[in-house]
Every structure is written in C-alpha cells, then in structure tokens.
Design a protein around this motif. Structure first.
Motif, PDB file in Angstrom:
ATOM      1  N   GLU A  19     -11.130 -18.772 -72.336  1.00 15.58           N
ATOM      2  CA  GLU A  19      -9.674 -18.879 -72.233  1.00 15.58           C
ATOM      3  C   GLU A  19      -9.234 -18.955 -70.776  1.00 15.58           C
ATOM      4  O   GLU A  19      -8.337 -19.732 -70.425  1.00 15.58           O
ATOM      5  CB  GLU A  19      -8.995 -17.707 -72.940  1.00 15.58           C
ATOM      6  N   LEU A  20      -9.861 -18.187 -69.921  1.00 15.45           N
ATOM      7  CA  LEU A  20      -9.535 -18.242 -68.495  1.00 15.45           C
ATOM      8  C   LEU A  20      -9.832 -19.630 -67.932  1.00 15.45           C
ATOM      9  O   LEU A  20      -9.027 -20.199 -67.191  1.00 15.45           O
ATOM     10  CB  LEU A  20     -10.316 -17.172 -67.734  1.00 15.45           C
ATOM     11  N   LEU A 103     -13.624 -23.656 -55.722  1.00 18.50           N
ATOM     12  CA  LEU A 103     -14.267 -22.425 -56.144  1.00 18.50           C
ATOM     13  C   LEU A 103     -13.256 -21.557 -56.883  1.00 18.50           C
ATOM     14  O   LEU A 103     -12.154 -21.311 -56.389  1.00 18.50           O
ATOM     15  CB  LEU A 103     -14.811 -21.685 -54.919  1.00 18.50           C
ATOM     16  N   LEU A 104     -13.626 -21.081 -58.066  1.00 21.46           N
ATOM     17  CA  LEU A 104     -12.780 -20.224 -58.895  1.00 21.46           C
ATOM     18  C   LEU A 104     -13.410 -18.838 -58.940  1.00 21.46           C
ATOM     19  O   LEU A 104     -14.545 -18.690 -59.409  1.00 21.46           O
ATOM     20  CB  LEU A 104     -12.676 -20.785 -60.313  1.00 21.46           C
ATOM     21  N   ILE A 105     -12.678 -17.821 -58.427  1.00 20.89           N
ATOM     22  CA  ILE A 105     -13.250 -16.466 -58.399  1.00 20.89           C
ATOM     23  C   ILE A 105     -12.212 -15.442 -58.825  1.00 20.89           C
ATOM     24  O   ILE A 105     -11.012 -15.653 -58.702  1.00 20.89           O
ATOM     25  CB  ILE A 105     -13.827 -16.093 -57.014  1.00 20.89           C
ATOM     26  N   GLY A 106     -12.700 -14.316 -59.285  1.00 20.58           N
ATOM     27  CA  GLY A 106     -11.828 -13.218 -59.688  1.00 20.58           C
ATOM     28  C   GLY A 106     -11.359 -12.416 -58.490  1.00 20.58           C
ATOM     29  O   GLY A 106     -11.983 -12.420 -57.419  1.00 20.58           O
ATOM     30  N   GLY A 107     -10.255 -11.706 -58.684  1.00 19.70           N
ATOM     31  CA  GLY A 107      -9.708 -10.869 -57.624  1.00 19.70           C
ATOM     32  C   GLY A 107     -10.684  -9.821 -57.139  1.00 19.70           C
ATOM     33  O   GLY A 107     -10.690  -9.463 -55.951  1.00 19.70           O
ATOM     34  N   TYR A 131      -8.112 -15.605 -59.369  1.00 22.96           N
ATOM     35  CA  TYR A 131      -7.370 -15.137 -60.532  1.00 22.96           C
ATOM     36  C   TYR A 131      -7.489 -13.614 -60.596  1.00 22.96           C
ATOM     37  O   TYR A 131      -8.468 -13.043 -60.124  1.00 22.96           O
ATOM     38  CB  TYR A 131      -7.879 -15.786 -61.827  1.00 22.96           C
ATOM     39  N   PRO A 132      -6.470 -12.947 -61.117  1.00 18.93           N
ATOM     40  CA  PRO A 132      -6.482 -11.481 -61.119  1.00 18.93           C
ATOM     41  C   PRO A 132      -7.564 -10.927 -62.037  1.00 18.93           C
ATOM     42  O   PRO A 132      -7.946 -11.568 -63.006  1.00 18.93           O
ATOM     43  CB  PRO A 132      -5.087 -11.115 -61.641  1.00 18.93           C
ATOM     44  N   HIS A 151      -1.919 -16.562 -61.459  1.00 14.97           N
ATOM     45  CA  HIS A 151      -1.746 -15.420 -62.351  1.00 14.97           C
ATOM     46  C   HIS A 151      -1.951 -15.865 -63.791  1.00 14.97           C
ATOM     47  O   HIS A 151      -1.008 -16.059 -64.543  1.00 14.97           O
ATOM     48  CB  HIS A 151      -0.371 -14.788 -62.132  1.00 14.97           C
ATOM     49  N   ALA A 152      -3.215 -16.020 -64.128  1.00 13.72           N
ATOM     50  CA  ALA A 152      -3.594 -16.423 -65.479  1.00 13.72           C
ATOM     51  C   ALA A 152      -3.579 -15.193 -66.382  1.00 13.72           C
ATOM     52  O   ALA A 152      -3.855 -14.080 -65.934  1.00 13.72           O
ATOM     53  CB  ALA A 152      -4.991 -17.044 -65.463  1.00 13.72           C
ATOM     54  N   GLY A 153      -3.267 -15.431 -67.630  1.00 10.43           N
ATOM     55  CA  GLY A 153      -3.350 -14.352 -68.607  1.00 10.43           C
ATOM     56  C   GLY A 153      -4.807 -14.061 -68.913  1.00 10.43           C
ATOM     57  O   GLY A 153      -5.602 -14.977 -69.112  1.00 10.43           O
TER      58      GLY A 153
END
Length: 191
Positions: A19-20, A103-107, A131-132, A151-153
């Motif tokens: 989903e992310l 690059l996609l990374i988490g907070g 993303y958080p 700020h993705a859910g």
C-alpha cells in the motif's frame, strides 16, 4: 522512466509495504517502483531471523503479481557485499542510463541517514523521498534540496509483528497477501 527504489529486507513483505508503494508511486508520479530485496543491512548486522535472500525475493514476486507499476527486484542480491545504497544506485545508473532513480526511505532511516555510506553523495546525486514511520522525528526545516517528505497513510503492520505472530501460532490473515500466507507460516514457524 522515473523509477522509485524502495529497499528493504521484506522479511516478509506485507500489505503495508504494498500500500505504501502504491501511494508513493501516485504522490511522486513515478513510472515504476522497484521493491529492492536487500541482503543483510550493514547497519543491522547479526540478525538471526532473516530468511534466505532468494526466498524473500520469491515471496515479494508472488505478493506483487498483478500490481501495476510495482515490481520485486533481486538486483541488489547480485551485487558485492556489503550492500550499500550508494553502490546500488551507481550500478543502477550504469546499467539503466535511460532511467532516473529516486530513493524511497522511511523516516526512521532518514534519522540515521548521516551514517549511511556516502550519504552526502546520495543526497547530491539522487532525489530522496522520505515517508513517515511510527515514532520518527523529522526536522522539515533542515531538509536538503533534493529531499521531499511525503505524508503517506501507513498501515499499522510490521514484519517483526508478523514473524512473532507466526511463531506464537496466531493469525496473520489480512497482514500479508493471501498468496504468500502459507509460505510465511511455514518459514517463520521454523525460525
């Protein structure tokens, strides 16, 4: 094409990851997202519960079957170890010069990004979307120019929780795609 690189151990991949990826692809207007199944993270050495690389990749492939624009990738598994994001991005650039990589990374990873191998080179040469994650604190006033916060859910699911639930013979129904649930149960009951 604009390709998002979403790396992780995916131990196992779950509905939250998928989903992310859908949301990030839409928000950032990426043509594709490659879920890059990673070998042992150099900053997380000593994990005893990490399944075999190829098994984690096969589960990701099955889980993503039919997903539009989201693909499992074993690319990083074939690179020299240890697995550093800078090296992966450089190899991708050389092998796929027609693509632009983000690059996609988490907070949580962003908080420790300064410890990554060649972090400043990554920031200078690639767009980074953060993303958080639960509990992560990001100072948005101090972000470098090529870093964007989305700020993705988030679905409140973690791979750790899935492994623990399987080991305690609890249901993981709805947490992982149904197609991989039997594999997840079999593999993590044995860990």
């Amino acid at each position: 094409m604009r390709i998002g690189i979403f790396g992780g151990s995916f131990n196992p991949i779950h509905r939250g990851h998928i989903e992310l990826a859908r949301q990030l692809r839409s928000f950032v207007q990426l043509d594709e997202i490659w879920l890059m199944v990673s070998p042992q993270n150099p900053l997380k050495q000593g994990r005893q519960d990490l399944l075999d690389d190829q098994l984690r990749y096969q589960m990701a492939r099955l889980a993503l079957r039919g997903e539009d624009g989201i693909l499992a990738s074993s690319y990083e598994l074939h690179l020299p170890k240890p697995s550093y994001t800078w090296n992966t991005l450089q190899h991708l650039r050389d092998d796929y010069p027609q693509h632009a990589f983000t690059l996609l990374i988490g907070g949580d990873n962003w908080e420790h990004f300064h410890r990554w191998y060649r972090a400043s080179d990554i920031m200078d040469n690639y767009d980074i979307v953060v993303y958080p994650r639960r509990g992560s604190q990001i100072d948005i006033t101090a972000l470098p120019p090529r870093v964007l916060i989305i700020h993705a859910g988030l679905l409140d699911i973690s791979s750790t929780e899935i492994r623990q639930r399987v080991q305690h013979h609890q249901s993981v129904c709805g947490m992982v795609p149904a197609v991989i649930e039997p594999i997840v149960r079999r593999c993590y009951q044995q860990v």
